[in-house]
Design a protein around this motif. Sequence first.
Motif, PDB file in Angstrom:
ATOM      1  N   ASP A 368       0.919  -1.168   0.105  1.00 15.52           N
ATOM      2  CA  ASP A 368      -0.006   0.028   0.107  1.00 15.52           C
ATOM      3  C   ASP A 368       0.749   1.315   0.006  1.00 15.52           C
ATOM      4  O   ASP A 368       1.433   1.642   1.118  1.00 15.52           O
ATOM      5  CB  ASP A 368      -0.952   0.042   1.095  1.00 15.52           C
ATOM      6  CG  ASP A 368      -1.782   1.164   1.110  1.00 15.52           C
ATOM      7  OD1 ASP A 368      -2.023   1.755   0.329  1.00 15.52           O
ATOM      8  OD2 ASP A 368      -2.290   1.420   2.416  1.00 15.52           O
ATOM      9  N   LEU A 369       1.069   1.866  -1.174  1.00 11.99           N
ATOM     10  CA  LEU A 369       1.973   2.921  -1.308  1.00 11.99           C
ATOM     11  C   LEU A 369       1.376   4.021  -2.415  1.00 11.99           C
ATOM     12  O   LEU A 369       0.425   3.727  -2.889  1.00 11.99           O
ATOM     13  CB  LEU A 369       3.341   2.614  -1.854  1.00 11.99           C
ATOM     14  CG  LEU A 369       4.201   1.778  -1.024  1.00 11.99           C
ATOM     15  CD1 LEU A 369       5.348   1.293  -1.762  1.00 11.99           C
ATOM     16  CD2 LEU A 369       4.695   2.479   0.173  1.00 11.99           C
ATOM     17  N   LEU A 374       5.416   8.227  -6.859  1.00  7.99           N
ATOM     18  CA  LEU A 374       6.896   7.633  -6.929  1.00  7.99           C
ATOM     19  C   LEU A 374       7.254   7.462  -8.361  1.00  7.99           C
ATOM     20  O   LEU A 374       8.606   7.426  -8.665  1.00  7.99           O
ATOM     21  CB  LEU A 374       6.691   6.135  -6.290  1.00  7.99           C
ATOM     22  CG  LEU A 374       6.415   6.018  -4.778  1.00  7.99           C
ATOM     23  CD1 LEU A 374       6.219   4.524  -4.520  1.00  7.99           C
ATOM     24  CD2 LEU A 374       7.529   6.466  -3.890  1.00  7.99           C
ATOM     25  N   VAL A 375       6.428   7.866  -9.302  1.00  8.79           N
ATOM     26  CA  VAL A 375       6.792   7.789 -10.608  1.00  8.79           C
ATOM     27  C   VAL A 375       7.011   9.226 -11.102  1.00  8.79           C
ATOM     28  O   VAL A 375       6.017   9.699 -11.593  1.00  8.79           O
ATOM     29  CB  VAL A 375       5.821   6.780 -11.428  1.00  8.79           C
ATOM     30  CG1 VAL A 375       5.990   6.888 -13.022  1.00  8.79           C
ATOM     31  CG2 VAL A 375       5.661   5.558 -10.949  1.00  8.79           C
ATOM     32  N   ILE A 392       5.123  -7.486  -7.622  1.00 14.03           N
ATOM     33  CA  ILE A 392       4.268  -6.374  -7.221  1.00 14.03           C
ATOM     34  C   ILE A 392       4.796  -5.035  -7.685  1.00 14.03           C
ATOM     35  O   ILE A 392       4.108  -4.545  -8.239  1.00 14.03           O
ATOM     36  CB  ILE A 392       3.400  -6.517  -5.948  1.00 14.03           C
ATOM     37  CG1 ILE A 392       2.879  -7.970  -5.785  1.00 14.03           C
ATOM     38  CG2 ILE A 392       2.601  -5.404  -5.732  1.00 14.03           C
ATOM     39  CD1 ILE A 392       2.221  -8.112  -4.540  1.00 14.03           C
ATOM     40  N   ILE A 393       5.810  -4.742  -6.936  1.00 16.80           N
ATOM     41  CA  ILE A 393       6.489  -3.327  -7.217  1.00 16.80           C
ATOM     42  C   ILE A 393       6.768  -3.103  -8.810  1.00 16.80           C
ATOM     43  O   ILE A 393       6.228  -1.999  -9.018  1.00 16.80           O
ATOM     44  CB  ILE A 393       7.762  -3.333  -6.415  1.00 16.80           C
ATOM     45  CG1 ILE A 393       7.645  -3.679  -4.959  1.00 16.80           C
ATOM     46  CG2 ILE A 393       8.747  -2.289  -6.947  1.00 16.80           C
ATOM     47  CD1 ILE A 393       8.948  -3.738  -4.111  1.00 16.80           C
ATOM     48  N   CYS A 394       7.347  -3.966  -9.489  1.00 21.10           N
ATOM     49  CA  CYS A 394       7.563  -3.960 -10.819  1.00 21.10           C
ATOM     50  C   CYS A 394       6.127  -3.628 -11.516  1.00 21.10           C
ATOM     51  O   CYS A 394       6.122  -2.682 -12.382  1.00 21.10           O
ATOM     52  CB  CYS A 394       8.248  -5.129 -11.484  1.00 21.10           C
ATOM     53  SG  CYS A 394       9.870  -5.094 -10.703  1.00 21.10           S
ATOM     54  N   ASP A 395       5.169  -4.509 -11.246  1.00 19.97           N
ATOM     55  CA  ASP A 395       3.824  -4.213 -11.950  1.00 19.97           C
ATOM     56  C   ASP A 395       3.192  -2.727 -11.712  1.00 19.97           C
ATOM     57  O   ASP A 395       2.804  -2.035 -12.570  1.00 19.97           O
ATOM     58  CB  ASP A 395       2.815  -5.314 -11.506  1.00 19.97           C
ATOM     59  CG  ASP A 395       1.767  -5.302 -12.125  1.00 19.97           C
ATOM     60  OD1 ASP A 395       1.494  -5.556 -13.288  1.00 19.97           O
ATOM     61  OD2 ASP A 395       0.474  -5.093 -11.515  1.00 19.97           O
ATOM     62  N   LYS A 396       3.141  -2.485 -10.457  1.00 19.55           N
ATOM     63  CA  LYS A 396       2.624  -1.434 -10.029  1.00 19.55           C
ATOM     64  C   LYS A 396       3.240  -0.112 -10.534  1.00 19.55           C
ATOM     65  O   LYS A 396       2.767   0.766 -11.026  1.00 19.55           O
ATOM     66  CB  LYS A 396       2.670  -1.105  -8.449  1.00 19.55           C
ATOM     67  CG  LYS A 396       1.910  -2.002  -7.859  1.00 19.55           C
ATOM     68  CD  LYS A 396       0.109  -1.464  -7.831  1.00 19.55           C
ATOM     69  CE  LYS A 396      -0.471  -2.438  -6.981  1.00 19.55           C
ATOM     70  NZ  LYS A 396      -1.967  -2.147  -7.099  1.00 19.55           N
ATOM     71  N   LEU A 397       4.600   0.141 -10.533  1.00 15.19           N
ATOM     72  CA  LEU A 397       5.456   0.919 -11.007  1.00 15.19           C
ATOM     73  C   LEU A 397       5.006   1.188 -12.474  1.00 15.19           C
ATOM     74  O   LEU A 397       4.783   2.332 -13.151  1.00 15.19           O
ATOM     75  CB  LEU A 397       6.900   0.821 -11.113  1.00 15.19           C
ATOM     76  CG  LEU A 397       7.379   1.072  -9.561  1.00 15.19           C
ATOM     77  CD1 LEU A 397       8.908   0.651  -9.563  1.00 15.19           C
ATOM     78  CD2 LEU A 397       7.070   2.423  -9.012  1.00 15.19           C
ATOM     79  N   HIS A 400       1.552   2.498 -13.384  1.00 11.22           N
ATOM     80  CA  HIS A 400       1.388   4.038 -13.110  1.00 11.22           C
ATOM     81  C   HIS A 400       2.429   4.959 -13.642  1.00 11.22           C
ATOM     82  O   HIS A 400       2.443   6.003 -13.559  1.00 11.22           O
ATOM     83  CB  HIS A 400       1.681   4.274 -11.485  1.00 11.22           C
ATOM     84  CG  HIS A 400       0.580   3.745 -10.736  1.00 11.22           C
ATOM     85  ND1 HIS A 400       0.076   2.567 -10.076  1.00 11.22           N
ATOM     86  CD2 HIS A 400      -0.655   4.451 -10.380  1.00 11.22           C
ATOM     87  CE1 HIS A 400      -0.929   2.348  -9.584  1.00 11.22           C
ATOM     88  NE2 HIS A 400      -1.229   3.475  -9.487  1.00 11.22           N
ATOM     89  N   GLY A 401       2.973   4.286 -14.956  1.00 11.40           N
ATOM     90  CA  GLY A 401       3.455   5.488 -16.124  1.00 11.40           C
ATOM     91  C   GLY A 401       4.772   5.064 -16.148  1.00 11.40           C
ATOM     92  O   GLY A 401       5.516   5.738 -16.910  1.00 11.40           O
ATOM     93  N   MET A 402       5.798   4.273 -15.267  1.00 15.20           N
ATOM     94  CA  MET A 402       7.099   4.354 -15.378  1.00 15.20           C
ATOM     95  C   MET A 402       7.313   3.267 -16.596  1.00 15.20           C
ATOM     96  O   MET A 402       6.755   2.383 -16.827  1.00 15.20           O
ATOM     97  CB  MET A 402       7.768   3.719 -14.251  1.00 15.20           C
ATOM     98  CG  MET A 402       9.286   3.451 -14.288  1.00 15.20           C
ATOM     99  SD  MET A 402      10.014   3.254 -12.636  1.00 15.20           S
ATOM    100  CE  MET A 402       9.665   4.721 -11.648  1.00 15.20           C
TER     101      MET A 402
END
Length: 461
Positions: A368-369, A374-375, A392-397, A400-402
């Motif tokens: 939950d961040l 962050l991007v 999960i970290i890679c997928d979320k980044l 969200h546009g990275m």
Amino acid sequence: MKYFPIFIDAEHIHCLVVGAGEVAARKCELLLKTPAKITVVAPWVSNAVRELAKSEQLTLIEREFDANDLDQKQMVFVATDNEALNQSIHDQAHAKGILVNVVDNTPLCKFITPSIVDRSPIIIAMSSGGVAPVLLRYIRQKLESVIPHNIKRLGEFSEKYRDKVKQALGSVTDRRYFWEDVLDGDIGENVLQNNTSLASEQLQNSLNAYASGNKPAGQVYLVGAGPGDPDLLTFRALRLMQKADVVVYDRLVSNDILELVRRDAEKIYVGKARSNHTVPQEEINDLLAKLAKEGNRVVRLKGGDPFIFGRGGEEIETLVEQGIDFQVVPGITAATGASSYAGIPLTHRDHAQSVTFTTGHLKNDTIDLDWPSLVKPNHTLVFYMGLTGLPIICDKLIKHGMRSDMPIALVEGATRSEQKVVTGTLDTISDLEATKALKPPTLIIVGSVVNLHKQLNWFNK
């Protein structure tokens, strides 16, 4: 440890030196600093030994060695260039139970003379077991440069009041606390500055307070142990580790660092592995308070820095609530240690003008961040405790546009000899075989600065 280190009372020692060349002269010079009686036997005598023989402490006999020369001797130095004679004297001395040293011949030494830093009555003796004399000389030079010459004043002052303190304070622990306060505080400083009258008055006042039960209460020190390499400890951290009665440490504190803790300190492990809290945080908080209330000097030794994902704030909140004194000693956090030893600068004029430290810890299989924040361009991300949640970290980044080909590095065991660095991109890193072999503690660095790793890596190429 092949050689057991001891200091021998030389008051009643009679030492035989066989040989009278320059090497023998150096041994005689060292022996003459003690009250030992010295006999030198040799058919030829160097000018250096002849000059030393002017001392009433040294008897010079100009002839070949005789077996009777060993009579009534407790120690022998053999310093001749005759190998057969050296072997023979060694065998005879050993048969009589006499300590024997054949200079520059370690197999024929039943004892060895250490490298010495002399601040009498304080003497520091070091040995490499005869295998690395040049390294030993280098270490001695370092010590000579950092130990003040007038440290001997503290030794003389301590000797003067030792019996008085022993009579006033029956407990070994009380005496240790007292002397640590003396040596670390104003009294010790006054002694070093040769203000002995003032120091003596202060010592008596302090001793009276201790004897009446007004000794200092326990205290807690939150100490950052850094990312693992003991060379990265601060001087203050090391000093407190050497003073501690109790050390409460976590899983991220390396064994090399624990070796530097005072030998007789109690060590309590409260580490936390993934999904396995050996001791809940609330119990750790209460434990620190309890130990301090018992009058202990408590070091809470934490990997990295206590205030960066170390929950140090929670621990000292409890101490404040219970009225317990504390100090915080910062340490090199895992992010700076990992990035420096991996050759990945967290900021760089051409890559990143800001950096964010965050946690990748999973809770209910999610992280939950505030992902949108962050991007952003020209930015470096560092995730602590994120290895399990890496996909999960890679997928979320990415979502969200990275960009999916953003470089990413995983650093396991940062700053330690077993450090491993795996690099890739957000869309490939999770599938790499090298990634699957990594274990916690592993730090994650995301950003174009990772591209500098191959060029700037210096630690374990």
